[in-house]
Design an enzyme around this catalytic site. Structure first.
Site, PDB file in Angstrom:
ATOM      1  N   CYS A  94       0.776  -1.228   0.075  1.00  0.00           N
ATOM      2  CA  CYS A  94      -0.077   0.016  -0.020  1.00  0.00           C
ATOM      3  C   CYS A  94       0.823   1.370  -0.031  1.00  0.00           C
ATOM      4  O   CYS A  94       0.244   2.153  -0.355  1.00  0.00           O
ATOM      5  CB  CYS A  94      -0.923   0.030   1.170  1.00  0.00           C
ATOM      6  SG  CYS A  94      -0.405   0.707   2.825  1.00  0.00           S
ATOM      7  N   LEU A 370      16.294  16.420  38.146  1.00  0.00           N
ATOM      8  CA  LEU A 370      16.818  15.443  38.172  1.00  0.00           C
ATOM      9  C   LEU A 370      18.036  15.783  37.310  1.00  0.00           C
ATOM     10  O   LEU A 370      17.869  16.047  36.267  1.00  0.00           O
ATOM     11  CB  LEU A 370      16.221  14.219  37.758  1.00  0.00           C
ATOM     12  CG  LEU A 370      16.770  12.873  37.607  1.00  0.00           C
ATOM     13  CD1 LEU A 370      17.435  12.476  38.953  1.00  0.00           C
ATOM     14  CD2 LEU A 370      15.943  11.786  37.057  1.00  0.00           C
ATOM     15  N   GLU A1206      -7.327 -12.804   0.495  1.00  0.00           N
ATOM     16  CA  GLU A1206      -7.869 -13.262   1.669  1.00  0.00           C
ATOM     17  C   GLU A1206      -7.330 -14.678   2.126  1.00  0.00           C
ATOM     18  O   GLU A1206      -6.892 -14.992   3.362  1.00  0.00           O
ATOM     19  CB  GLU A1206      -9.388 -13.429   1.622  1.00  0.00           C
ATOM     20  CG  GLU A1206      -9.972 -12.052   1.226  1.00  0.00           C
ATOM     21  CD  GLU A1206     -11.494 -12.099   1.228  1.00  0.00           C
ATOM     22  OE1 GLU A1206     -12.163 -11.358   1.967  1.00  0.00           O
ATOM     23  OE2 GLU A1206     -11.914 -13.019   0.459  1.00  0.00           O
TER      24      GLU A1206
END
Length: 1274
Positions: A94, A370, A1206
């Site tokens: 894609c 710190l 698929e």
């Protein structure tokens, strides 16, 4: 500018460098990766590192150079070798993730021109891909490795079969030449200027340059957060909407970057990045004796799994500590090492010598900073280990983490001191002080182990309703981690002689085929180069249209309620807000019928799920629209009932119509004659989020004449989008034109829901008369659009003692959500319930449950993976009951006759399925490996392996016959160039590339002379959706059919169609334009009689996978997968193999990792990559071999090919069943039964709790009704 204070905003919407993609907004996907370069004044060098642009405040880049994908190469000038190789290796489908992948690799090569494979894996660890399965990306990038550093893996190159052809060639690729890289701008090498202040309309950022200035600012603005990497505060602002009017950027304070090595250890400045910490630890481990660096090795073990490379380049040690998030793994290890924190304010400085002491570090005063953290060396008889378990092995927050350190009296096994810290079992870090105190002075042996487990059970308190859920699992991990630590230390003591007691081949193309004919060859994706350079345009890359507005959805916060009132007044009064939309603003129909069920665009009177769209805010910018949408006040009256789960729906008998059933044979008679009956068994399958990299959206542009409207939309079904918009606006479809250039992934999720979003956006455009853009944020996309249906399969099975299944009665339940939408996927589940098995008496019933969740929709496989999975569970359980290997039971029950009929009486031949099965077992070495696994399991108590193989028969095409059609328009121009337009949608599956190959083959012109036009409803009307693995079949046949409409003398020429021939045809008045229409097969199901030709044809395959599980944590490794797939005569083997690998890896997520969690109120809690994990590179099997079945034919489809999009998803079920085999091995060793429930996905939690032992017994499940669970299983 500061109202949009992140780099990606500037790149996308101001500079218009659209190659940098916006995927999630939380640094969790890597799509927005860019390279930042800074000049290091202290060491006189330029540093190059990757960052996530979505988290990088642009004001903190003062003095830095930013390189995007556009800056390293272009199709217009020259590609960079990285861009060329990912494209040629077919690593872009894609394409939405490709620019991020390119920039991660480019940055690695800037720092290390000759990387190792491990370097590449680390560089890409923060980049996700939903399409490719990662293998082709690695294949392309590993060509940069030295031969000595690079082992061939993850592909067909492992095999030397005579018919193997390379998927891509290294011939004529561009060499890597570091001298051609961009230089660092010399003007940025100047010494940094003083403090900086950036002021926006809502935000202010101050950037001090020295420690004194920083301390003064913290005194003046104590509540202002200090940011450097922005990896904690950034996501909170981006995703959760937290607002900080003032932030202080401490990244330019040199005192906080200092790294000092001393006699006791190292002092790391608080703003040193995690990557810097990792580099320092690696150097120490490499150069110092192992005994002194045990603690550093434990830190390294944690750092390698902590986040991705981009986050480690941004996140700082101090930020990690001060966030006090128990999921942050470093804190437990640093605490166990007795690290010291150096803290400073304007008035004092001091050290916290006992790190945290199990308390929240935020006890630091607001004005304190710190300064550094001191990490000591390890002592001679000191042993340190770090442990973590997460949803995903890397790039995921831990569920539970631990740091443990023990110091022994020299030369003995007597415990002198012990530190144990846990993260993830409380709101802050947990120190089990009482346990440690009681174990000091004792011998490291079995009695200590037993007492330690008992003490830990008592001291680690976790409420049954604790935040995050998984309570029994988290409790079990605390003792399991200690047991692993105990065993590791025991082994090391033994080594010191301390007295302790312990318990892919491709198809051949015919030589007769012209070398100019691309059909059958592994051709590169048509848009790969454009995707690799960032030039490929997606809908949100389109520059803003003049006057453009932005729309943001207002969604329901209740699952079932009556809407009493909607008050947008506060939102309408905000700056930039133009209007508010609701049901009353719809000019046409707000309600439409879908499969005889009503669907509302805007909820009018009642909401039926959290996330249902009630209204929409339209504003001048997306940020203004987002903020205003939060101000719309909706008053509700809660309604009953409210339920979310399949079990609750069954209790309420809440089902959609139609209820489907398929049946063959005589069930009652069969159950009377079988040897055995398996009753009341079931398997649950969870849902799955699409997680396409590009979220849903569009741009609607009113044309101002005749009511015309143009939509630039991310849709798989542009014709349906056109139809829904027309119904909503009350205008004809001929006035609406939908344009789809490409999709950044879809997987079925951009068929239906995008139509509703398009209708809302179009309504906004018509009401305002201005263009309107809609881009869903990742969290909203996941909430509104939903995903794959959860399933529950209940079955009764009759079988004989030899494993032959004679009868199976299966009831499928799916969670459909609040509307039917695409819940007809139940039909496909029933049609696939037989898989490859001939069960003479088979009945399947399908019920879609109506619940109060967002409606579930189509997802790759469309019900097939669920239907097939239930049948494989049946086969597996029958094998267990018979005491037979599952592989043997599968073989006994397979279709074997040349002509077979499915349970709905469709004729097919299983020949190629059986060939796939036999070849798969052979190529995988199944039988030899099975014996080796048995030996491994005998030799290893706490690690077990399993192997599983399954066949597959998958129907291709739409069972609704009217969708089986395709159309194409082909224009030939006088210069010989060809334009093709078709109705399919390019979303990474390569439909355009295959269409080019087919057109080239037909016209006998090179692919370079053919151009594919965008999908457009004005060119090809009424197109079917690109789905059901049928897109190429439909479009390819349509492109082929068009030749019948062209003059025969134009097509009959033997040579390439040249300019003179085309021009002559034109002069002879021969039409050079034609439409091809493919009227596909008539498929239809007679559900009353359980018969009909449901599919065009079947795609076959087989898969074998091996895994290894850690019985103590539930972690698993995917060791090897072999796939043999029948794709007929492949049109493009590279694309087909990419689809197989990508589908399989997506299936790994479905069956083992991806888990959706909902609150008791029906709110989706996994709404981004930090909570929802898709497979990463670490999840791909190191040995991943894909073979295409040779000499396979398919007379039904274009050039005897087969659809492949698929089917591969289901093959990942082999991972699930291999895990189940491994768990069974662990249980057998403990005298437990082989038959046990295991739901999908087989997460680490489920694996661990199924491996029942003395540790799981210490965390019993509470009785239902005695507590309020954190989440529900839907």
């Amino acid at each position: 500018m500061l109202s949009q204070n992140h780099l990606h905003v500037s790149l996308l919407y101001i500079v218009l460098l659209t190659g940098t993609k916006y995927g999630c907004g939380g640094g969790g996907c890597g799509a927005c990766t860019v390279m930042v370069s800074k000049y290091d004044q202290l060491n006189n060098r330029v540093l190059h590192y990757t960052v996530n642009a979505c988290l990088q405040p642009i004001c903190t880049l003062h003095g830095a150079a930013v390189v995007t994908v556009e800056g390293i190469g272009s199709t217009k000038t020259k590609l960079h070798p990285v861009q060329e190789r990912i494209a040629k290796a077919h690593g872009s489908q894609c394409g939405f993730c490709t620019p991020g992948m390119v920039m991660s690799m480019y940055t690695l090569l800037r720092n290390k021109p000759h990387p190792t494979m491990e370097d590449i894996r680390e560089a890409l660890g923060g980049n996700l891909c939903r399409c490719t399965g990662y293998r082709p990306i690695i294949d392309g990038f590993k060509t940069f490795c030295d031969v000595s550093n690079c082992c061939i893996e993850n592909g067909t190159k492992q095999h030397n079969d005579s018919d193997v052809k390379e998927l891509f060639h290294m011939d004529n690729v561009l060499p890597l030449d570091p001298s051609q890289d961009l230089i660092f701008p010399p003007e940025l090498m100047k010494r940094a200027c003083g403090s900086l202040c950036f002021q926006g309309d809502r935000l202010k950022l101050i950037s001090p340059v020295d420690l004194t200035n920083l301390l003064e600012l913290k005194t003046e603005y104590p509540e202002a957060p200090v940011v450097v990497g922005n990896t904690t505060i950034g996501p909170n602002m981006q995703v959760k909407g937290v607002h900080h009017p003032l932030t202080i950027y401490a990244g330019r304070v040199s005192d906080l970057h200092t790294v000092t090595w001393g006699k006791d250890g190292v002092s790391m400045g608080a703003v040193c990045t995690l990557s810097s910490l990792k580099e320092e630890m690696e150097r120490a481990v490499r150069e110092m004796e192992a005994e002194r660096t045990r603690g550093y090795q434990a830190l390294l073990q944690t750092l390698r799994c902590l986040a991705g490379k981009q986050i480690r380049n941004m996140a700082t040690i101090g930020g990690n500590i001060l966030s006090a998030n128990p999921k942050y793994d470093l804190n437990s290890v640093l605490a166990a090492l007795d690290c010291t924190l150096q803290v400073m304010s304007k008035v004092c400085d001091y050290a916290i010598s006992h790190y945290l002491n199990g308390k929240d570090i935020t006890v630091l005063r607001p004005d304190e900073v710190l300064l550094s953290i001191d990490i000591p060396y390890s002592k001679p008889w000191e042993f340190v280990s770090a442990f973590r378990q997460a949803q995903r092995r890397e790039f995921a927050f831990s569920i539970v983490n631990a740091g443990m350190k023990v110091l022994f009296r020299e030369g003995t096994n007597i415990v002198e001191s012990l530190n144990i810290y846990y993260g993830g079992v409380g709101p802050t870090l947990v120190k089990v002080g009482r346990t440690c105190q009681k174990l000091v002075g004792r011998s490291w042996g079995e009695e200590l182990l037993a007492d330690a487990c008992r003490l830990l059970e008592e001291e680690v308190e976790l409420s049954d309703s604790a935040h995050g859920g998984k309570v029994e699992y988290r409790k079990t991990l605390t003792t399991s981690f200690f047991f692993k630590f105990y065993m590791q230390v025991l082994q090391e003591l033994r080594e010191r002689d301390v007295n302790v007691v312990c318990l892919f081949p491709l198809q051949l193309v015919s030589n007769a085929q012209s070398s100019q004919d691309p059909v059958g060859h592994p051709m590169m994706h048509q848009a790969a180069f454009h995707q690799a350079t960032g030039e490929a345009q997606y809908y949100d890359d389109i520059p803003a249209v003049q006057g453009e507005l932005f729309v943001y959805m207002v969604t329901s916060t209740r699952a079932h309620a009556k809407i009493i009132n909607i008050d947008p007044s506060e939102a309408l009064g905000m700056t930039g807000v133009v209007t508010f939309l609701s049901a009353g603003d719809v000019p046409g129909q707000n309600r439409r019928m879908l499969f005889n069920n009503p669907e509302e665009l805007f909820a009018e009177e009642e909401v039926s799920c959290v996330g249902q769209i009630i209204g929409a805010v339209v504003a001048e910018s997306r940020e203004q629209a987002r903020r205003a949408a939060q101000m719309v006040k909706v008053t509700y009256q809660d309604l009953l009932p409210v339920f979310f789960t399949i079990e609750e729906a069954i209790q309420h008998q809440s089902f959609f119509d139609p209820k489907r059933k398929l049946e063959r044979g005589d069930m009652d008679k069969a159950f009377e004659t079988v040897d055995q009956i398996l009753e009341a068994d079931e398997i649950y399958l969870g849902g799955q989020e699409h997680f396409y990299m590009e979220t849903q959206g569009l741009i609607a542009v009113p044309k101002g004449e005749n009511g015309e409207l143009e939509l630039f939309v991310a849709s798989q079904h542009s014709a349906y989008t056109q139809e829904v918009v027309g119904i909503t606006l009350g205008i004809d479809s001929n006035k609406i034109t939908c344009h789809v250039r490409r999709l950044g992934g879809a997987f079925g999720g951009k068929v239906m829901k995008i139509a509703s979003l398009s209708a809302i956006t179009a309504t906004a455009a018509v009401k305002t008369g201005r263009p309107v853009r809609c881009v869903l944020e990742r969290g909203d996309d996941m909430l509104i659009t939903s995903g794959r249906h959860p399933f529950l399969g209940k079955y009764k099975v009759g079988y004989n003692n030899d494993g032959t299944i004679m009868a199976a009665d299966i009831t499928y339940y799916s969670n459909g959500g609040c509307t039917l939408n695409e819940s007809l996927i139940m039909e496909k589940a029933l049609l696939h319930m037989d898989n490859g098995y001939k069960i003479p008496n088979l009945r399947g019933r399908g019920l879609v449950c109506k619940t109060y969740l967002p409606s579930y929709t189509a997802f790759r496989g469309f019900g097939g993976p669920q239907g097939l999975m239930v049948m494989e569970s049946v086969l597996h359980e029958v094998a267990v009951k018979c005491g037979l290997p599952p592989q043997k039971v599968r073989e006994i029950n397979m279709y074997r006759e040349e002509e077979c009929y499915t349970h709905y009486k469709q004729l097919f031949s299983p020949r190629d399925m059986l060939r796939c099965w036999d070849e798969c077992l052979d190529k995988a070495g199944y039988h030899d490996r099975l014996q080796a696994i048995q030996q491994f399991n005998t030799s290893n108590r706490w690690k077990k392996r399993g192997i599983s193989a399954v066949p597959m028969k998958f129907g291709v095409g739409f069972s609704k016959g009217f969708f089986n059609q395709g159309a194409a328009l082909v224009n030939i121009y006088k210069d010989g160039s060809v334009l093709v337009a078709h109705g399919g949608t390019e979303m990474g599956q390569g439909i355009n590339t295959k269409a080019l190959q087919i057109a080239s083959h037909i016209l006998k012109v090179p692919m370079s002379s053919i151009h594919i036009k965008e999908t457009c409803t004005g060119n090809v009307p009424n197109a079917a959706p690109s789905a059901a693995s049928f897109g190429t079949d439909a479009v390819g046949m349509a492109v082929k059919v068009f030749q019948r409409s062209l003059a025969s003398d134009l097509i009959a020429c033997n040579d390439l169609c040249s300019f003179p021939q085309i021009f002559e045809a034109y002069c002879q008045k021969v039409s050079l334009s034609a439409t091809g229409f493919f009227m596909g097969p008539h498929t239809d199901m007679d559900w009353e009689n359980s018969e009909g030709p449901a599919y065009y044809y079947f795609t076959f395959g087989a898969c074998c996978s091996e895994v290894e599980i850690d019985c103590l944590t539930g972690d698993h490794k995917n060791l090897r997968t072999d796939i043999v797939m029948d794709v007929g005569r492949s049109l493009n083997p590279a694309i087909d193999i990419g689809q197989i690998e990508g589908g399989f890896v997506q299936g790994i997520g479905l069956y083992t990792i991806e888990e959706l969690q909902f609150s008791l109120e029906g709110v989706l809690m996994t709404r981004g990559p930090s909570q929802y994990k898709i497979p990463a590179l670490c999840d791909v099997p190191p040995q991943f071999n894909v073979h295409l079945l040779a000499n396979a034919q398919n007379p039904h489809a274009i050039y005897r090919s087969k659809g492949i999009g698929e089917p591969p998803v289901f093959l990942a079920s082999t991972i699930f069943f291999a895990i189940k085999e491994a768990v069974a091995a662990a249980r057998r060793e403990r005298g437990l039964g082989d038959s046990f429930p295991l739901s999908s996905p087989a997460t680490a939690e489920r694996i661990r709790m199924a491996c029942e032992d003395q540790f799981t017994e210490m965390a019993p499940s509470p009785e239902k009704g005695t507590f309020k669970p954190w989440s529900i299983n839907i």
